[in-house]
Structures are given as C-alpha cells and as structure tokens.
Design a protein around this motif. Sequence first.
Motif, mmCIF file in Angstrom:
data_model
loop_
_atom_site.group_PDB
_atom_site.id
_atom_site.type_symbol
_atom_site.label_atom_id
_atom_site.label_comp_id
_atom_site.label_asym_id
_atom_site.label_seq_id
_atom_site.Cartn_x
_atom_site.Cartn_y
_atom_site.Cartn_z
ATOM 1 N N GLN A 206 126.998 63.299 -28.907
ATOM 2 C CA GLN A 206 128.401 64.273 -28.482
ATOM 3 C C GLN A 206 127.973 65.456 -28.728
ATOM 4 O O GLN A 206 128.968 66.570 -27.896
ATOM 5 N N ASP B 166 133.397 57.665 -17.526
ATOM 6 C CA ASP B 166 133.633 58.981 -17.603
ATOM 7 C C ASP B 166 134.728 59.117 -15.966
ATOM 8 O O ASP B 166 135.122 58.113 -16.240
ATOM 9 N N TYR C 124 123.558 56.390 -14.484
ATOM 10 C CA TYR C 124 124.013 55.389 -15.384
ATOM 11 C C TYR C 124 124.901 54.115 -14.208
ATOM 12 O O TYR C 124 125.559 54.175 -12.950
ATOM 13 N N TYR D 205 124.235 65.569 -13.833
ATOM 14 C CA TYR D 205 124.014 64.420 -15.426
ATOM 15 C C TYR D 205 122.526 64.573 -16.462
ATOM 16 O O TYR D 205 121.556 65.224 -16.149
ATOM 17 N N SER E 175 126.347 58.479 -24.760
ATOM 18 C CA SER E 175 127.391 58.158 -25.206
ATOM 19 C C SER E 175 127.524 56.642 -25.525
ATOM 20 O O SER E 175 127.338 55.819 -25.996
ATOM 21 N N SER F 255 128.776 56.888 -19.112
ATOM 22 C CA SER F 255 128.278 58.071 -20.540
ATOM 23 C C SER F 255 127.533 57.636 -20.790
ATOM 24 O O SER F 255 126.902 56.981 -21.315
ATOM 25 N N THR G 112 126.393 67.898 -26.541
ATOM 26 C CA THR G 112 126.638 67.110 -25.075
ATOM 27 C C THR G 112 128.125 68.288 -25.185
ATOM 28 O O THR G 112 128.811 69.040 -24.023
#
Length: 261
Positions: free
Chosen positions: A184, A22, A73, A199, A30, A28, A187
């Motif tokens: 996606q 990101d 992450y 997050y 995804s 991310s 979010t």
Amino acid sequence: MESKVIKNYFDKQFELRYFEMDKFGIASPSTILILLEETAADHCYSINHSLYQLEKQNIGWVLISGFLQMERYPHYKEKIIIRTWLSEYSAIKGFRENIIYDEQGNIIGRAKALWVFFDIERRRPVQILDDIKEKWSFCNRESINYNISKKIESIDNSDFKLKFKVNRYDTDMNKHVNNLRYLQWVTESIPDEIVDNYYLHSIDGRFIAEAHYGQTVASLTKKNKESNTFMHSVKVEGTDKVCATAKTIWKKKETRTHNKM
C-alpha cells in the motif's frame, strides 16, 4: 469459501466482495495479497499448525521476498481459486508457489514467495518443524520461472515521495509491519495518472528490515528507464535504514464495465 487438499496442492475458493473492490468494481492489488496470505494461513491450519498455534510456541512465518504477476484482476462477485504449494525447502526457509484461476479455469495470476521460519521473541530464524515438512510435502513445479532471491537495489533520489506513520494496525502477530502495508505504501506513491489509467501488472519485492510502531517511513518512487516501470524503497524517515525495496510494472487498463449492486 471452500478449501481442499489435492495431492501436494492446496486449493481455496473465494468470492470477491464489495469492500475489496476499487472504484471500477475490480479487485485491488491489496485484495489479491490478502487472499494469498489467507490461503497460506489456511494451508497452515489444514495440517494442524495454524498461525495461532505456532504463535503459542513463539514461532511463525516471515516473508523475505515475493513476486506477484496479474494478467487481470477479478471483479465484484467473481469466484476465483488460489492453488498453493511448497516447491522447495531448506532448514529454515520455504518457497511457496501460487496460481490464481478464474471460474472457467483460466490462469489470471501467479505469485511466489520466500518465507522464513522465525522465532518471534528472539527475532531470528529457526528450523522448520519436521511435521510441517512431512504434512505439506512438496512439488518441485514452479508457478512462474522468476528469481525472487536477486537483490533489488535501494534508491536514494526519487521522483515521488510520501510519508506514513506506523500505527498499531500496521503490525501483525509477529510484531512486524504487515506485508500488505508495504504494498500500500508503494502504490500510494505512484502518480494518479498511472493508477487511474494502468493496472499493476507485477510487483517484485524484498523485505530487508523492520519498521516499528511509532516510526515514520518514507515511500520513495523513481521512474525506471523502461516505460511504466518504477523502482521503490521504503525507508525509516531520518535514517539510512531501508525496510523494503521493490520494482513495479504497470499495464494499460482495458475498457470494461463493472458489476453493480
């Protein structure tokens, strides 16, 4: 990227790449889902039942429900290991477990999913091949104690709503909208102040019905009574058809610097 089988487990190592980040240099949600799917696909390949080999027989795996929980992450250039295994089978379904480790062996994420073996042409479940069960074997250890079979109710009234057209690139080899696309869509309907300052700690999702190429879907999001928790539904616009439901929980981001190229 390295892969290896250890007893009933399958490990795959990844190094996080620039385009998977990101704007803060952090992977991310995804990206994590993509890496989980890649690990599962490679696990299929490792027993000589790759997704492409299965497709030639008009069969494949379809995700019914799943749960992802991340403590943090990974960042740019960080190496992680995803460990996956099957914890339970029925005639047509299997529970896949996942643990995500950082380079120091710390657990940074866990996921589990319920997959159904599926006849692509007839659009119905079929029995899992005995050879798959034998070669994968199983371990009844769970990655996380969480019930992914419990129903998540659809929402009708939303606080936030976005619409998306289903394009060709949204579908996969099973002629389904890819699981990644639902994440996606969900979010994207989260307000910016949440995405910028929090997050995605966890997402619990159910896949109910198919959306098809050319249709328009609506991503509906409603604030839950719990702080920074949202309920979601993805529906085919103009109908009562619910394609997916989900619950997301968001946690405050820590202040951290990110790697630069």
